[in-house]
Design a protein around this motif. Structure first.
Motif, PDB file in Angstrom:
ATOM      1  N   ASP A  21      -9.252   6.216   6.658  1.00 37.08           N
ATOM      2  CA  ASP A  21      -8.038   6.009   5.810  1.00 37.08           C
ATOM      3  C   ASP A  21      -7.872   7.188   4.632  1.00 37.08           C
ATOM      4  O   ASP A  21      -8.746   7.264   3.893  1.00 37.08           O
ATOM      5  CB  ASP A  21      -8.489   4.770   5.032  1.00 37.08           C
ATOM      6  CG  ASP A  21      -7.385   4.260   4.035  1.00 37.08           C
ATOM      7  OD1 ASP A  21      -6.452   4.937   4.027  1.00 37.08           O
ATOM      8  OD2 ASP A  21      -7.706   3.394   3.461  1.00 37.08           O
ATOM      9  N   ARG A  23      -6.495   7.172   2.116  1.00 38.67           N
ATOM     10  CA  ARG A  23      -6.226   6.916   0.795  1.00 38.67           C
ATOM     11  C   ARG A  23      -7.850   6.855   0.234  1.00 38.67           C
ATOM     12  O   ARG A  23      -7.842   6.956  -1.118  1.00 38.67           O
ATOM     13  CB  ARG A  23      -5.999   5.436   0.704  1.00 38.67           C
ATOM     14  CG  ARG A  23      -4.492   5.282   1.210  1.00 38.67           C
ATOM     15  CD  ARG A  23      -4.000   3.755   1.546  1.00 38.67           C
ATOM     16  NE  ARG A  23      -2.930   3.677   2.515  1.00 38.67           N
ATOM     17  CZ  ARG A  23      -1.983   2.996   2.206  1.00 38.67           C
ATOM     18  NH1 ARG A  23      -1.672   2.169   1.163  1.00 38.67           N
ATOM     19  NH2 ARG A  23      -1.015   2.832   3.103  1.00 38.67           N
ATOM     20  N   THR A  28      -8.951   5.458  -6.185  1.00 38.20           N
ATOM     21  CA  THR A  28      -7.674   4.588  -5.917  1.00 38.20           C
ATOM     22  C   THR A  28      -6.830   4.544  -7.098  1.00 38.20           C
ATOM     23  O   THR A  28      -5.497   4.667  -6.821  1.00 38.20           O
ATOM     24  CB  THR A  28      -8.311   2.888  -5.949  1.00 38.20           C
ATOM     25  OG1 THR A  28      -9.197   2.614  -4.890  1.00 38.20           O
ATOM     26  CG2 THR A  28      -7.046   1.893  -5.977  1.00 38.20           C
ATOM     27  N   GLU A  32      -2.832   5.633  -6.243  1.00 39.16           N
ATOM     28  CA  GLU A  32      -1.766   4.806  -7.018  1.00 39.16           C
ATOM     29  C   GLU A  32      -0.923   5.625  -7.725  1.00 39.16           C
ATOM     30  O   GLU A  32       0.427   5.307  -7.715  1.00 39.16           O
ATOM     31  CB  GLU A  32      -2.112   3.397  -7.593  1.00 39.16           C
ATOM     32  CG  GLU A  32      -2.698   2.505  -6.698  1.00 39.16           C
ATOM     33  CD  GLU A  32      -1.964   2.124  -5.500  1.00 39.16           C
ATOM     34  OE1 GLU A  32      -0.909   1.979  -5.771  1.00 39.16           O
ATOM     35  OE2 GLU A  32      -2.529   1.917  -4.374  1.00 39.16           O
ATOM     36  N   VAL A  35       1.411   7.529  -5.519  1.00 44.69           N
ATOM     37  CA  VAL A  35       2.570   6.711  -5.049  1.00 44.69           C
ATOM     38  C   VAL A  35       3.559   6.713  -6.008  1.00 44.69           C
ATOM     39  O   VAL A  35       4.878   6.528  -5.581  1.00 44.69           O
ATOM     40  CB  VAL A  35       2.036   5.311  -4.461  1.00 44.69           C
ATOM     41  CG1 VAL A  35       3.032   4.357  -4.090  1.00 44.69           C
ATOM     42  CG2 VAL A  35       0.931   5.551  -3.220  1.00 44.69           C
ATOM     43  N   SER A  46      10.545   1.744  -1.247  1.00 42.71           N
ATOM     44  CA  SER A  46       9.853   0.506  -1.090  1.00 42.71           C
ATOM     45  C   SER A  46       8.403   0.915  -1.751  1.00 42.71           C
ATOM     46  O   SER A  46       7.977   2.291  -1.231  1.00 42.71           O
ATOM     47  CB  SER A  46       9.813  -0.246   0.202  1.00 42.71           C
ATOM     48  OG  SER A  46       9.093   0.566   1.078  1.00 42.71           O
ATOM     49  N   ARG A  47       7.746   0.330  -2.139  1.00 42.50           N
ATOM     50  CA  ARG A  47       6.247   0.765  -2.584  1.00 42.50           C
ATOM     51  C   ARG A  47       5.509   1.118  -1.232  1.00 42.50           C
ATOM     52  O   ARG A  47       4.773   2.034  -0.943  1.00 42.50           O
ATOM     53  CB  ARG A  47       5.644  -0.457  -3.418  1.00 42.50           C
ATOM     54  CG  ARG A  47       4.380   0.319  -3.653  1.00 42.50           C
ATOM     55  CD  ARG A  47       3.068  -0.621  -3.968  1.00 42.50           C
ATOM     56  NE  ARG A  47       1.889   0.057  -4.119  1.00 42.50           N
ATOM     57  CZ  ARG A  47       0.973   0.452  -3.214  1.00 42.50           C
ATOM     58  NH1 ARG A  47       1.532   0.494  -2.029  1.00 42.50           N
ATOM     59  NH2 ARG A  47       0.044   1.157  -3.622  1.00 42.50           N
ATOM     60  N   ASP A  48       5.606   0.303   0.013  1.00 46.17           N
ATOM     61  CA  ASP A  48       5.073   0.492   1.148  1.00 46.17           C
ATOM     62  C   ASP A  48       5.426   1.851   1.737  1.00 46.17           C
ATOM     63  O   ASP A  48       4.574   2.492   2.248  1.00 46.17           O
ATOM     64  CB  ASP A  48       5.241  -0.538   1.933  1.00 46.17           C
ATOM     65  CG  ASP A  48       4.899  -0.353   3.468  1.00 46.17           C
ATOM     66  OD1 ASP A  48       3.483  -0.359   3.640  1.00 46.17           O
ATOM     67  OD2 ASP A  48       5.583  -0.343   4.514  1.00 46.17           O
ATOM     68  N   MET A  49       6.813   2.152   1.675  1.00 50.67           N
ATOM     69  CA  MET A  49       7.116   3.565   2.344  1.00 50.67           C
ATOM     70  C   MET A  49       6.609   4.797   1.277  1.00 50.67           C
ATOM     71  O   MET A  49       5.878   5.648   1.819  1.00 50.67           O
ATOM     72  CB  MET A  49       8.392   3.642   2.248  1.00 50.67           C
ATOM     73  CG  MET A  49       9.328   4.729   2.804  1.00 50.67           C
ATOM     74  SD  MET A  49       8.687   5.394   4.438  1.00 50.67           S
ATOM     75  CE  MET A  49       9.619   4.068   5.756  1.00 50.67           C
ATOM     76  N   ALA A  51       3.738   4.666  -0.317  1.00 49.80           N
ATOM     77  CA  ALA A  51       2.040   4.798   0.176  1.00 49.80           C
ATOM     78  C   ALA A  51       2.080   5.466   1.499  1.00 49.80           C
ATOM     79  O   ALA A  51       1.471   6.043   1.658  1.00 49.80           O
ATOM     80  CB  ALA A  51       1.911   3.398  -0.055  1.00 49.80           C
ATOM     81  N   ARG A  52       2.989   5.334   2.437  1.00 42.02           N
ATOM     82  CA  ARG A  52       2.939   5.873   3.666  1.00 42.02           C
ATOM     83  C   ARG A  52       3.067   7.338   3.560  1.00 42.02           C
ATOM     84  O   ARG A  52       2.315   8.093   4.063  1.00 42.02           O
ATOM     85  CB  ARG A  52       4.085   5.159   4.737  1.00 42.02           C
ATOM     86  CG  ARG A  52       3.566   3.947   5.178  1.00 42.02           C
ATOM     87  CD  ARG A  52       4.677   3.254   6.180  1.00 42.02           C
ATOM     88  NE  ARG A  52       5.179   4.212   7.322  1.00 42.02           N
ATOM     89  CZ  ARG A  52       6.140   4.062   7.779  1.00 42.02           C
ATOM     90  NH1 ARG A  52       6.847   3.079   7.664  1.00 42.02           N
ATOM     91  NH2 ARG A  52       6.266   4.736   9.084  1.00 42.02           N
ATOM     92  N   ASP A 134       1.287   9.204  11.329  1.00 40.36           N
ATOM     93  CA  ASP A 134       2.237   8.393  11.216  1.00 40.36           C
ATOM     94  C   ASP A 134       3.603   8.951  11.610  1.00 40.36           C
ATOM     95  O   ASP A 134       4.432   9.458  10.937  1.00 40.36           O
ATOM     96  CB  ASP A 134       2.431   7.762   9.515  1.00 40.36           C
ATOM     97  CG  ASP A 134       3.604   6.856   9.308  1.00 40.36           C
ATOM     98  OD1 ASP A 134       4.399   6.463  10.372  1.00 40.36           O
ATOM     99  OD2 ASP A 134       3.391   6.097   8.253  1.00 40.36           O
TER     100      ASP A 134
END
Length: 176
Positions: A21, A23, A28, A32, A35, A46-49, A51-52, A134
């Protein structure tokens, strides 16, 4: 934060092995913050994108730091994560040093420099470094069907592959 794995006896590669991982390669809070930088630079993402993108930027930097003589380049999407990481200078410098050598960035954009082979080669290098790739984030610079990013760089031969990044062939005066 998960501690990266020490290299086995006899393995003379640089730094520490990455964890599965990416990350966990940063505290942490720092991850963040990276991100949040991606989000600040890309309103509406989006936050998810974000983070990716930040995670893929981490994978790229660690792999480039560990392989300073290997030509690599990020996609425009992954470059957004690299840009976000770079502005967190203390964490970026420590990450590069911990895993090999400092990876310099010389910004520039010329869509004629796009070379899909360098992106494929870079993804293979990241996978060989122990990361899952990814693949959705490794698109051509003109492919904005997944996400639009503000990064306006496309690093690839002939002038800008990362080894880690040689100075570009366009006129740049950085006072060094």
């Amino acid at each position: 934060m998960t501690t990266p794995t020490q290299r086995p006896p006899g393995d003379t590669g640089p730094g520490l092995l990455p964890t599965s991982d990416p990350r966990s390669l940063l505290p942490t809070r720092t991850f963040e913050n990276v991100v949040a930088t991606v989000l600040d630079n890309n309103p509406g993402m989006s936050r998810d994108m974000a983070a990716r993108i930040a995670a893929e930027g981490l994978k790229f930097v660690v792999t480039a730091a560990q392989n300073p003589s290997r030509a690599m380049a990020p996609s425009r999407i992954v470059d957004e994560g690299w840009h976000a990481l770079i502005v967190h200078t203390e964490a970026y410098a420590a990450l590069c040093t911990r895993h090999g050598t400092f990876v310099h960035h010389y910004p520039g954009y010329n869509p004629e420099h796009f070379d899909p082979d360098i992106l494929t080669h870079t993804q293979q290098s990241i996978h060989s470094a122990g990361f899952d790739v990814d693949t959705d984030l490794w698109r051509a610079p003109t492919d904005d069907s997944l996400v639009i990013v503000t990064a306006n760089c496309q690093h690839s031969p002939p002038s800008c592959s990362v080894k880690p990044m040689p100075k570009p062939d366009w006129p740049v005066d950085i006072g060094v």
